[in-house]
Motif scaffolding. Structure first.
Motif, PDB file in Angstrom:
ATOM      1  N   LYS A  48       0.833  -1.204   0.000  1.00 27.41           N
ATOM      2  CA  LYS A  48       0.000   0.000   0.000  1.00 27.41           C
ATOM      3  C   LYS A  48       0.867   1.253   0.000  1.00 27.41           C
ATOM      4  CE  LYS A  48      -3.936  -2.062   2.362  1.00 27.41           C
ATOM      5  NZ  LYS A  48      -4.909  -1.928   3.498  1.00 27.41           N
ATOM      6  N   GLY A  49       0.252   2.372  -0.285  1.00 27.74           N
ATOM      7  CA  GLY A  49       0.951   3.637  -0.194  1.00 27.74           C
ATOM      8  C   GLY A  49       1.029   4.105   1.251  1.00 27.74           C
ATOM      9  N   PRO A  50       1.943   5.029   1.539  1.00 28.15           N
ATOM     10  CA  PRO A  50       2.035   5.567   2.905  1.00 28.15           C
ATOM     11  C   PRO A  50       0.737   6.249   3.332  1.00 28.15           C
ATOM     12  CG  PRO A  50       3.987   6.145   1.627  1.00 28.15           C
ATOM     13  CD  PRO A  50       2.991   5.589   0.666  1.00 28.15           C
ATOM     14  N   GLN A  51       0.471   6.171   4.622  1.00 29.16           N
ATOM     15  CA  GLN A  51      -0.734   6.766   5.198  1.00 29.16           C
ATOM     16  C   GLN A  51      -0.320   7.761   6.275  1.00 29.16           C
ATOM     17  OE1 GLN A  51      -3.182   3.929   7.258  1.00 29.16           O
ATOM     18  NE2 GLN A  51      -4.896   5.320   7.490  1.00 29.16           N
ATOM     19  N   PHE A  52      -0.814   8.968   6.187  1.00 29.27           N
ATOM     20  CA  PHE A  52      -0.507  10.032   7.155  1.00 29.27           C
ATOM     21  C   PHE A  52      -0.959   9.619   8.555  1.00 29.27           C
ATOM     22  CE2 PHE A  52       0.009  14.446   8.449  1.00 29.27           C
ATOM     23  CZ  PHE A  52      -0.944  14.608   9.439  1.00 29.27           C
ATOM     24  N   ILE A  53      -0.060   9.837   9.537  1.00 29.89           N
ATOM     25  CA  ILE A  53      -0.418   9.567  10.927  1.00 29.89           C
ATOM     26  C   ILE A  53      -0.593  10.866  11.688  1.00 29.89           C
ATOM     27  CG2 ILE A  53       0.271   8.472  13.088  1.00 29.89           C
ATOM     28  CD1 ILE A  53       2.067   6.614  11.465  1.00 29.89           C
ATOM     29  N   ILE A  54       0.460  11.663  11.732  1.00 26.00           N
ATOM     30  CA  ILE A  54       0.444  12.867  12.553  1.00 26.00           C
ATOM     31  C   ILE A  54       1.561  13.796  12.089  1.00 26.00           C
ATOM     32  CG2 ILE A  54       1.981  11.936  14.336  1.00 26.00           C
ATOM     33  CD1 ILE A  54       0.181  13.360  16.432  1.00 26.00           C
ATOM     34  N   ASP A  55       1.376  15.085  12.288  1.00 24.16           N
ATOM     35  CA  ASP A  55       2.433  16.039  11.931  1.00 24.16           C
ATOM     36  C   ASP A  55       2.662  17.011  13.090  1.00 24.16           C
ATOM     37  OD1 ASP A  55       0.496  18.329   9.768  1.00 24.16           O
ATOM     38  OD2 ASP A  55       0.130  17.579  11.799  1.00 24.16           O
ATOM     39  N   ILE A  56       3.787  17.700  13.016  1.00 27.91           N
ATOM     40  CA  ILE A  56       4.125  18.690  14.027  1.00 27.91           C
ATOM     41  C   ILE A  56       4.988  19.761  13.380  1.00 27.91           C
ATOM     42  CG2 ILE A  56       6.195  17.453  14.840  1.00 27.91           C
ATOM     43  CD1 ILE A  56       5.462  18.393  17.705  1.00 27.91           C
ATOM     44  N   ARG A  57       4.753  20.992  13.780  1.00 29.50           N
ATOM     45  CA  ARG A  57       5.567  22.087  13.249  1.00 29.50           C
ATOM     46  C   ARG A  57       6.592  22.498  14.304  1.00 29.50           C
ATOM     47  NH1 ARG A  57       3.718  23.876   8.297  1.00 29.50           N
ATOM     48  NH2 ARG A  57       1.639  23.134   7.764  1.00 29.50           N
ATOM     49  N   SER A  58       7.548  23.275  13.875  1.00 27.33           N
ATOM     50  CA  SER A  58       8.704  23.550  14.733  1.00 27.33           C
ATOM     51  C   SER A  58       8.374  24.453  15.916  1.00 27.33           C
ATOM     52  CB  SER A  58       9.831  24.188  13.914  1.00 27.33           C
ATOM     53  OG  SER A  58       9.394  25.372  13.293  1.00 27.33           O
ATOM     54  N   ASN A  59       7.177  25.055  15.928  1.00 31.09           N
ATOM     55  CA  ASN A  59       6.830  25.899  17.074  1.00 31.09           C
ATOM     56  C   ASN A  59       6.211  25.083  18.221  1.00 31.09           C
ATOM     57  OD1 ASN A  59       4.460  25.297  15.799  1.00 31.09           O
ATOM     58  ND2 ASN A  59       3.618  27.361  15.861  1.00 31.09           N
ATOM     59  N   MET A  60       6.205  23.755  18.043  1.00 30.37           N
ATOM     60  CA  MET A  60       5.693  22.867  19.075  1.00 30.37           C
ATOM     61  C   MET A  60       6.760  21.827  19.388  1.00 30.37           C
ATOM     62  SD  MET A  60       1.902  22.184  17.494  1.00 30.37           S
ATOM     63  CE  MET A  60       1.318  21.295  18.933  1.00 30.37           C
ATOM     64  N   ASP A  61       6.689  21.227  20.591  1.00 25.11           N
ATOM     65  CA  ASP A  61       7.602  20.126  20.889  1.00 25.11           C
ATOM     66  C   ASP A  61       6.866  18.823  21.167  1.00 25.11           C
ATOM     67  OD1 ASP A  61       8.418  21.581  24.142  1.00 25.11           O
ATOM     68  OD2 ASP A  61       6.580  20.643  23.396  1.00 25.11           O
ATOM     69  N   LYS A  62       5.547  18.887  21.192  1.00 23.70           N
ATOM     70  CA  LYS A  62       4.771  17.674  21.441  1.00 23.70           C
ATOM     71  C   LYS A  62       3.390  17.841  20.824  1.00 23.70           C
ATOM     72  CE  LYS A  62       3.011  14.844  25.293  1.00 23.70           C
ATOM     73  NZ  LYS A  62       2.994  14.697  26.780  1.00 23.70           N
ATOM     74  N   ARG A  63       2.912  16.752  20.262  1.00 27.44           N
ATOM     75  CA  ARG A  63       1.550  16.758  19.734  1.00 27.44           C
ATOM     76  C   ARG A  63       0.982  15.357  19.890  1.00 27.44           C
ATOM     77  NH1 ARG A  63      -0.890  18.192  13.791  1.00 27.44           N
ATOM     78  NH2 ARG A  63      -2.926  18.859  14.558  1.00 27.44           N
ATOM     79  N   GLN A  64      -0.278  15.295  20.292  1.00 27.30           N
ATOM     80  CA  GLN A  64      -0.895  13.985  20.528  1.00 27.30           C
ATOM     81  C   GLN A  64      -2.047  13.755  19.579  1.00 27.30           C
ATOM     82  OE1 GLN A  64      -1.327  14.540  24.977  1.00 27.30           O
ATOM     83  NE2 GLN A  64      -0.494  12.461  24.970  1.00 27.30           N
ATOM     84  N   GLY A  65      -2.176  12.476  19.185  1.00 28.88           N
ATOM     85  CA  GLY A  65      -3.320  12.050  18.397  1.00 28.88           C
ATOM     86  C   GLY A  65      -3.953  10.869  19.099  1.00 28.88           C
ATOM     87  N   GLN A  66      -4.678  10.089  18.329  1.00 28.21           N
ATOM     88  CA  GLN A  66      -5.304   8.917  18.919  1.00 28.21           C
ATOM     89  C   GLN A  66      -4.263   7.823  19.072  1.00 28.21           C
ATOM     90  OE1 GLN A  66      -8.533   7.321  16.618  1.00 28.21           O
ATOM     91  NE2 GLN A  66      -9.351   6.163  18.332  1.00 28.21           N
ATOM     92  N   ARG A  67      -3.868   7.511  20.267  1.00 30.66           N
ATOM     93  CA  ARG A  67      -2.866   6.497  20.637  1.00 30.66           C
ATOM     94  C   ARG A  67      -1.455   6.842  20.163  1.00 30.66           C
ATOM     95  NH1 ARG A  67      -2.159   1.530  19.169  1.00 30.66           N
ATOM     96  NH2 ARG A  67      -3.417   1.593  17.260  1.00 30.66           N
ATOM     97  N   VAL A  68      -1.260   7.969  19.519  1.00 27.52           N
ATOM     98  CA  VAL A  68       0.080   8.352  19.065  1.00 27.52           C
ATOM     99  C   VAL A  68       0.467   9.712  19.608  1.00 27.52           C
ATOM    100  CG1 VAL A  68      -0.006   6.974  16.944  1.00 27.52           C
ATOM    101  CG2 VAL A  68      -0.813   9.349  16.913  1.00 27.52           C
ATOM    102  N   THR A  69       1.777   9.853  19.854  1.00 29.83           N
ATOM    103  CA  THR A  69       2.350  11.113  20.304  1.00 29.83           C
ATOM    104  C   THR A  69       3.627  11.348  19.521  1.00 29.83           C
ATOM    105  OG1 THR A  69       1.494  10.808  22.547  1.00 29.83           O
ATOM    106  CG2 THR A  69       3.278  12.406  22.270  1.00 29.83           C
ATOM    107  N   VAL A  70       3.804  12.544  19.023  1.00 37.12           N
ATOM    108  CA  VAL A  70       5.060  12.895  18.364  1.00 37.12           C
ATOM    109  C   VAL A  70       5.778  13.907  19.246  1.00 37.12           C
ATOM    110  CG1 VAL A  70       3.909  14.623  16.918  1.00 37.12           C
ATOM    111  CG2 VAL A  70       6.157  13.772  16.283  1.00 37.12           C
ATOM    112  N   LEU A  71       7.071  13.660  19.457  1.00 37.01           N
ATOM    113  CA  LEU A  71       7.913  14.554  20.231  1.00 37.01           C
ATOM    114  C   LEU A  71       9.003  15.110  19.329  1.00 37.01           C
ATOM    115  CD1 LEU A  71       8.389  12.413  23.483  1.00 37.01           C
ATOM    116  CD2 LEU A  71       6.752  14.258  23.095  1.00 37.01           C
ATOM    117  N   LEU A  72       9.246  16.388  19.438  1.00 37.49           N
ATOM    118  CA  LEU A  72      10.251  17.050  18.614  1.00 37.49           C
ATOM    119  C   LEU A  72      11.275  17.731  19.505  1.00 37.49           C
ATOM    120  CD1 LEU A  72      11.308  18.120  15.872  1.00 37.49           C
ATOM    121  CD2 LEU A  72       9.704  20.032  16.133  1.00 37.49           C
ATOM    122  N   ASN A  73      12.548  17.440  19.272  1.00 37.59           N
ATOM    123  CA  ASN A  73      13.634  18.098  19.987  1.00 37.59           C
ATOM    124  C   ASN A  73      14.511  18.785  18.950  1.00 37.59           C
ATOM    125  OD1 ASN A  73      16.056  18.781  21.303  1.00 37.59           O
ATOM    126  ND2 ASN A  73      15.835  17.114  22.777  1.00 37.59           N
TER     127      ASN A  73
END
Lengths: 111, 114
Positions: free
Chosen positions: A42-67
């Motif tokens: 299959k093709g890639p499926q978008f999960i979650i994104d974050i921009r550089s003005n944030m260091d954490k973002r949460q979705g359903q069962r997923v969290t992205v952390l940016l350092n």
């Protein structure tokens, strides 16, 4: 230019455990970061994104952390399920254009 | 809502032959992308369209690859002549605007060059 690397090409976790997938990037000007999931055939499926003005973002069962200091981001999946088995890519860019994809981490969930 | 449609799903050709791939994006999506994904690697952008205009084709090998989106909807990607290293999955994606990284990918067209 940009180079994007995943720390581990493969990751195995027990069903119900939390998963952490890590990604490093090289360009300090990068300001947009995305995680994609790709299942076999299959093709890639978008999960979650974050921009550089944030260091954490949460979705359903997923969290992205940016350092931004060490140019590192991670994807955390809570209570990993068999359906989470796939290859996970981080993509990094300046704005939303010309995204550079990493080589991917294959997550295997052990029942 | 129908997803991104691509055809053919699989194609096998010999080197120096030509091949064309077709993509129909999600209805209303103005931005269309073609990516090349070599086995074991992440997708690499070949070309990005906004409506029927090219936004970025800096990584498209223009001596052999061409792409068009004449009416701002469907798109075709052509390779002529093909080389062995062109063996890959060609992914088409679309998005509603240029300011989002939320791309909707098709299932891809797998090309094998012998």
């Amino acid at each position: 230019g940009e180079s994007v690397g995943l720390h581990l090409p493969t990751l195995s976790v027990q069903e119900g455990d939390n998963s952490i997938i890590n990604c490093a990037y090289s360009n300090s000007a990068s300001d947009y970061f995305i995680w994609y999931k790709q299942e076999s055939g299959k093709g890639p499926q978008f999960i979650i994104d974050i921009r550089s003005n944030m260091d954490k973002r949460q979705g359903q069962r997923v969290t992205v952390l940016l350092n931004k200091t060490v140019k590192h981001l991670s994807l955390q999946i809570a209570a990993t399920q068999p359906g989470d088995s796939a290859v996970y890519f981080c993509a990094v860019g300046t704005g939303a254009n010309n995204l550079f994809f990493g080589t991917g981490t294959r997550l295997t969930v052990i029942p | 809502e129908a997803g991104v449609a691509q055809s053919p799903r699989y194609k096998i050709i010999e080197k120096r032959q030509s091949v064309a791939f077709w993509c129909n994006p999600i209805s209303g999506h103005a931005t269309l992308y073609w990516y090349q994904q070599i086995l074991g690697q992440g997708p690499k952008l070949l070309i990005q369209f906004q409506n029927n205009g090219v936004v970025d084709d800096s990584q498209l090998p223009k001596d052999r690859f061409s792409a068009e989106r004449l009416k701002g909807v469907d798109s075709t990607l052509k390779i002529q002549p093909a080389k062995l290293e062109d063996s890959a999955v060609y992914l088409c994606a679309s998005s509603s605007t240029v300011n989002t990284g939320e791309l909707f990918f098709g299932e891809g067209s797998r090309l094998t060059v012998l």
